[in-house]
Scaffold this motif. Structure first.
Motif, PDB file in Angstrom:
ATOM      1  N   LEU A 125       0.861  -1.173   0.000  1.00 49.28           N
ATOM      2  CA  LEU A 125       0.000   0.000   0.000  1.00 49.28           C
ATOM      3  C   LEU A 125       0.901   1.227   0.000  1.00 49.28           C
ATOM      4  CD1 LEU A 125      -2.661   1.620   0.402  1.00 49.28           C
ATOM      5  CD2 LEU A 125      -2.355   1.241   2.862  1.00 49.28           C
ATOM      6  N   SER A 126       0.651   2.130  -0.927  1.00 51.88           N
ATOM      7  CA  SER A 126       1.372   3.393  -0.990  1.00 51.88           C
ATOM      8  C   SER A 126       0.428   4.518  -0.617  1.00 51.88           C
ATOM      9  CB  SER A 126       1.900   3.627  -2.408  1.00 51.88           C
ATOM     10  OG  SER A 126       2.252   4.987  -2.597  1.00 51.88           O
ATOM     11  N   ILE A 127       0.878   5.376   0.276  1.00 52.68           N
ATOM     12  CA  ILE A 127       0.204   6.644   0.547  1.00 52.68           C
ATOM     13  C   ILE A 127       1.153   7.701  -0.005  1.00 52.68           C
ATOM     14  CG2 ILE A 127      -0.698   8.220   2.300  1.00 52.68           C
ATOM     15  CD1 ILE A 127      -2.338   5.644   2.045  1.00 52.68           C
ATOM     16  N   PHE A 128       0.712   8.402  -1.046  1.00 52.16           N
ATOM     17  CA  PHE A 128       1.585   9.232  -1.871  1.00 52.16           C
ATOM     18  C   PHE A 128       0.971  10.613  -2.054  1.00 52.16           C
ATOM     19  CE2 PHE A 128       3.120  10.096  -6.359  1.00 52.16           C
ATOM     20  CZ  PHE A 128       4.468  10.215  -6.056  1.00 52.16           C
ATOM     21  N   ARG A 129       1.740  11.640  -1.794  1.00 53.23           N
ATOM     22  CA  ARG A 129       1.292  13.027  -1.975  1.00 53.23           C
ATOM     23  C   ARG A 129       1.914  13.554  -3.253  1.00 53.23           C
ATOM     24  NH1 ARG A 129       1.875  18.290  -1.141  1.00 53.23           N
ATOM     25  NH2 ARG A 129       0.258  19.333   0.045  1.00 53.23           N
ATOM     26  N   ARG A 130       1.052  14.045  -4.166  1.00 55.21           N
ATOM     27  CA  ARG A 130       1.584  14.553  -5.425  1.00 55.21           C
ATOM     28  C   ARG A 130       0.814  15.787  -5.878  1.00 55.21           C
ATOM     29  NH1 ARG A 130      -0.629  10.159  -9.855  1.00 55.21           N
ATOM     30  NH2 ARG A 130      -2.817  10.745  -9.703  1.00 55.21           N
ATOM     31  N   GLU A 131       1.466  16.494  -6.774  1.00 57.47           N
ATOM     32  CA  GLU A 131       0.812  17.632  -7.404  1.00 57.47           C
ATOM     33  C   GLU A 131      -0.048  17.097  -8.532  1.00 57.47           C
ATOM     34  OE1 GLU A 131       3.541  20.663  -8.636  1.00 57.47           O
ATOM     35  OE2 GLU A 131       4.601  20.597  -6.706  1.00 57.47           O
ATOM     36  N   GLY A 132      -1.328  17.386  -8.475  1.00 57.42           N
ATOM     37  CA  GLY A 132      -2.245  16.947  -9.510  1.00 57.42           C
ATOM     38  C   GLY A 132      -2.546  18.080 -10.478  1.00 57.42           C
ATOM     39  N   PRO A 133      -3.290  17.785 -11.524  1.00 54.50           N
ATOM     40  CA  PRO A 133      -3.618  18.811 -12.512  1.00 54.50           C
ATOM     41  C   PRO A 133      -4.478  19.936 -11.941  1.00 54.50           C
ATOM     42  CG  PRO A 133      -4.799  16.773 -12.970  1.00 54.50           C
ATOM     43  CD  PRO A 133      -3.843  16.488 -11.850  1.00 54.50           C
ATOM     44  N   ASN A 134      -5.220  19.637 -10.874  1.00 56.69           N
ATOM     45  CA  ASN A 134      -6.094  20.642 -10.254  1.00 56.69           C
ATOM     46  C   ASN A 134      -5.733  20.881  -8.793  1.00 56.69           C
ATOM     47  OD1 ASN A 134      -7.774  20.952 -12.605  1.00 56.69           O
ATOM     48  ND2 ASN A 134      -8.579  18.921 -12.137  1.00 56.69           N
ATOM     49  N   GLY A 135      -4.462  20.794  -8.466  1.00 53.55           N
ATOM     50  CA  GLY A 135      -4.024  20.989  -7.087  1.00 53.55           C
ATOM     51  C   GLY A 135      -3.461  19.703  -6.516  1.00 53.55           C
ATOM     52  N   ASP A 136      -2.980  19.777  -5.287  1.00 55.95           N
ATOM     53  CA  ASP A 136      -2.374  18.613  -4.649  1.00 55.95           C
ATOM     54  C   ASP A 136      -3.413  17.552  -4.340  1.00 55.95           C
ATOM     55  OD1 ASP A 136      -0.007  19.939  -4.790  1.00 55.95           O
ATOM     56  OD2 ASP A 136       0.277  20.166  -2.646  1.00 55.95           O
ATOM     57  N   GLU A 137      -2.950  16.304  -4.404  1.00 56.07           N
ATOM     58  CA  GLU A 137      -3.838  15.184  -4.097  1.00 56.07           C
ATOM     59  C   GLU A 137      -3.067  14.100  -3.361  1.00 56.07           C
ATOM     60  OE1 GLU A 137      -5.384  14.251  -7.963  1.00 56.07           O
ATOM     61  OE2 GLU A 137      -3.554  13.252  -8.597  1.00 56.07           O
ATOM     62  N   LEU A 138      -3.815  13.305  -2.647  1.00 56.56           N
ATOM     63  CA  LEU A 138      -3.280  12.148  -1.938  1.00 56.56           C
ATOM     64  C   LEU A 138      -3.702  10.919  -2.723  1.00 56.56           C
ATOM     65  CD1 LEU A 138      -1.792  11.370   0.666  1.00 56.56           C
ATOM     66  CD2 LEU A 138      -4.024  11.099   1.732  1.00 56.56           C
ATOM     67  N   VAL A 139      -2.751  10.037  -3.013  1.00 57.78           N
ATOM     68  CA  VAL A 139      -3.045   8.835  -3.792  1.00 57.78           C
ATOM     69  C   VAL A 139      -2.803   7.615  -2.910  1.00 57.78           C
ATOM     70  CG1 VAL A 139      -2.572   7.536  -5.899  1.00 57.78           C
ATOM     71  CG2 VAL A 139      -2.198  10.022  -5.856  1.00 57.78           C
ATOM     72  N   ALA A 140      -3.806   6.769  -2.786  1.00 55.34           N
ATOM     73  CA  ALA A 140      -3.675   5.485  -2.088  1.00 55.34           C
ATOM     74  C   ALA A 140      -3.658   4.401  -3.166  1.00 55.34           C
ATOM     75  CB  ALA A 140      -4.837   5.259  -1.132  1.00 55.34           C
ATOM     76  N   THR A 141      -2.519   3.709  -3.280  1.00 60.25           N
ATOM     77  CA  THR A 141      -2.356   2.665  -4.291  1.00 60.25           C
ATOM     78  C   THR A 141      -2.151   1.330  -3.608  1.00 60.25           C
ATOM     79  OG1 THR A 141      -1.292   4.256  -5.766  1.00 60.25           O
ATOM     80  CG2 THR A 141      -1.002   1.928  -6.303  1.00 60.25           C
ATOM     81  N   THR A 142      -2.875   0.322  -4.041  1.00 60.03           N
ATOM     82  CA  THR A 142      -2.749  -1.031  -3.507  1.00 60.03           C
ATOM     83  C   THR A 142      -2.258  -1.958  -4.609  1.00 60.03           C
ATOM     84  OG1 THR A 142      -4.649  -0.609  -2.053  1.00 60.03           O
ATOM     85  CG2 THR A 142      -3.966  -2.906  -2.325  1.00 60.03           C
ATOM     86  N   VAL A 143      -1.299  -2.819  -4.247  1.00 61.70           N
ATOM     87  CA  VAL A 143      -0.779  -3.825  -5.167  1.00 61.70           C
ATOM     88  C   VAL A 143      -0.749  -5.157  -4.429  1.00 61.70           C
ATOM     89  CG1 VAL A 143       1.147  -4.534  -6.633  1.00 61.70           C
ATOM     90  CG2 VAL A 143       0.671  -2.102  -6.305  1.00 61.70           C
ATOM     91  N   VAL A 144      -1.298  -6.199  -5.065  1.00 63.81           N
ATOM     92  CA  VAL A 144      -1.311  -7.543  -4.473  1.00 63.81           C
ATOM     93  C   VAL A 144      -0.785  -8.537  -5.500  1.00 63.81           C
ATOM     94  CG1 VAL A 144      -2.745  -9.386  -3.498  1.00 63.81           C
ATOM     95  CG2 VAL A 144      -3.284  -6.988  -2.998  1.00 63.81           C
ATOM     96  N   HIS A 145       0.119  -9.397  -5.043  1.00 66.06           N
ATOM     97  CA  HIS A 145       0.627 -10.516  -5.841  1.00 66.06           C
ATOM     98  C   HIS A 145       0.232 -11.804  -5.122  1.00 66.06           C
ATOM     99  CE1 HIS A 145       3.376  -8.514  -8.747  1.00 66.06           C
ATOM    100  NE2 HIS A 145       3.323  -7.544  -7.848  1.00 66.06           N
ATOM    101  N   CYS A 146      -0.598 -12.610  -5.752  1.00 64.58           N
ATOM    102  CA  CYS A 146      -1.022 -13.893  -5.173  1.00 64.58           C
ATOM    103  C   CYS A 146       0.000 -14.973  -5.536  1.00 64.58           C
ATOM    104  CB  CYS A 146      -2.394 -14.291  -5.699  1.00 64.58           C
ATOM    105  SG  CYS A 146      -3.701 -13.137  -5.250  1.00 64.58           S
ATOM    106  N   HIS A 147       0.223 -15.891  -4.583  1.00 67.04           N
ATOM    107  CA  HIS A 147       1.191 -16.966  -4.796  1.00 67.04           C
ATOM    108  C   HIS A 147       0.555 -18.334  -5.014  1.00 67.04           C
ATOM    109  CE1 HIS A 147       4.242 -14.120  -3.787  1.00 67.04           C
ATOM    110  NE2 HIS A 147       3.842 -13.999  -2.549  1.00 67.04           N
ATOM    111  N   ASN A 148      -0.708 -18.474  -4.608  1.00 69.63           N
ATOM    112  CA  ASN A 148      -1.332 -19.788  -4.689  1.00 69.63           C
ATOM    113  C   ASN A 148      -2.855 -19.628  -4.704  1.00 69.63           C
ATOM    114  OD1 ASN A 148      -2.042 -19.324  -1.947  1.00 69.63           O
ATOM    115  ND2 ASN A 148      -0.138 -20.290  -1.254  1.00 69.63           N
ATOM    116  N   LEU A 149      -3.545 -20.756  -4.720  1.00 71.42           N
ATOM    117  CA  LEU A 149      -5.002 -20.752  -4.774  1.00 71.42           C
ATOM    118  C   LEU A 149      -5.612 -20.037  -3.568  1.00 71.42           C
ATOM    119  CD1 LEU A 149      -7.485 -21.648  -6.336  1.00 71.42           C
ATOM    120  CD2 LEU A 149      -7.382 -23.834  -5.134  1.00 71.42           C
ATOM    121  N   LEU A 150      -5.037 -20.223  -2.394  1.00 72.53           N
ATOM    122  CA  LEU A 150      -5.546 -19.547  -1.195  1.00 72.53           C
ATOM    123  C   LEU A 150      -5.444 -18.029  -1.361  1.00 72.53           C
ATOM    124  CD1 LEU A 150      -6.655 -19.568   1.686  1.00 72.53           C
ATOM    125  CD2 LEU A 150      -4.307 -19.863   2.503  1.00 72.53           C
ATOM    126  N   GLY A 151      -4.335 -17.548  -1.903  1.00 75.01           N
ATOM    127  CA  GLY A 151      -4.178 -16.119  -2.138  1.00 75.01           C
ATOM    128  C   GLY A 151      -5.214 -15.581  -3.108  1.00 75.01           C
TER     129      GLY A 151
END
Length: 178
Positions: A125-151
């Motif tokens: 999970l990334s909590i990222f502060r950036r300059e957006g086209p209409n002012g500053d914004e906070l971006v929450a990005t989630t990335v998941v890599h599954c390894h097996n059927l349970l995942g």
């Protein structure tokens, strides 16, 4: 019903977005089983400190989210998955940095990366502060890599709730940003 109808005060301020290409997570996007990002338009008076922003998003979960986590923990324990209590204890035992049960993996002036690696899946999970086209914004990005059927099964079960939780967490952060 649209999810944002539950949060009318943030209508138009929380949006689905492309994951930031300048995030530390960019290398994790490839071959991921889940990559999503949501933005919150920051107000001019909002803090510029990434630590305070991350604490506002993750440090004050809604009561209904705590109840969902309790249900998740009951089911997870029966499958041998780590509960939030176990995660907190591990992080505390290692004297690692965290917000709630989210382990801090890395940080920069504009971004904090949280995550866990396990046998069934790896989560970031990334909590990222950036300059957006209409002012500053906070971006929450989630990335998941599954390894097996349970995942894969776990991800399929939580995915509908994940979107609601991320959006609600961004919405609730308004209370602690002002």
């Amino acid at each position: 019903m649209r999810i944002m109808a539950l949060f009318p005060s943030c209508e138009g301020r929380i949006k689905s977005a492309k994951p930031p290409v300048d995030s530390q997570l960019t290398p994790y996007y490839q071959r991921a089983n889940l990559v999503d990002a949501f933005t919150l338009k920051l107000l001019p008076e909002d803090t510029r400190d990434i630590n305070a922003l991350a604490q506002a998003v993750l440090g004050h979960p809604a009561p209904w989210f705590k109840a969902l986590l309790a249900l998740r923990d009951k089911g997870a324990a029966s499958f041998g998955l780590k509960t939030t209590r176990t995660l907190r204890a591990e992080i505390d035992g290692q004297q690692a940095e965290k917000i709630d049960f989210f382990r801090v993996l890395s940080r920069s002036e504009r971004e904090i990366i949280f995550g866990e690696d396990d046998d069934h899946l790896d989560f970031r999970l990334s909590i990222f502060r950036r300059e957006g086209p209409n002012g500053d914004e906070l971006v929450a990005t989630t990335v998941v890599h599954c390894h097996n059927l349970l995942g894969h099964a776990y991800l399929a079960a939580i995915k509908p709730f994940h979107i609601l939780v991320v959006r609600a967490s961004l919405h609730r952060s308004r209370k602690w940003l002002q």
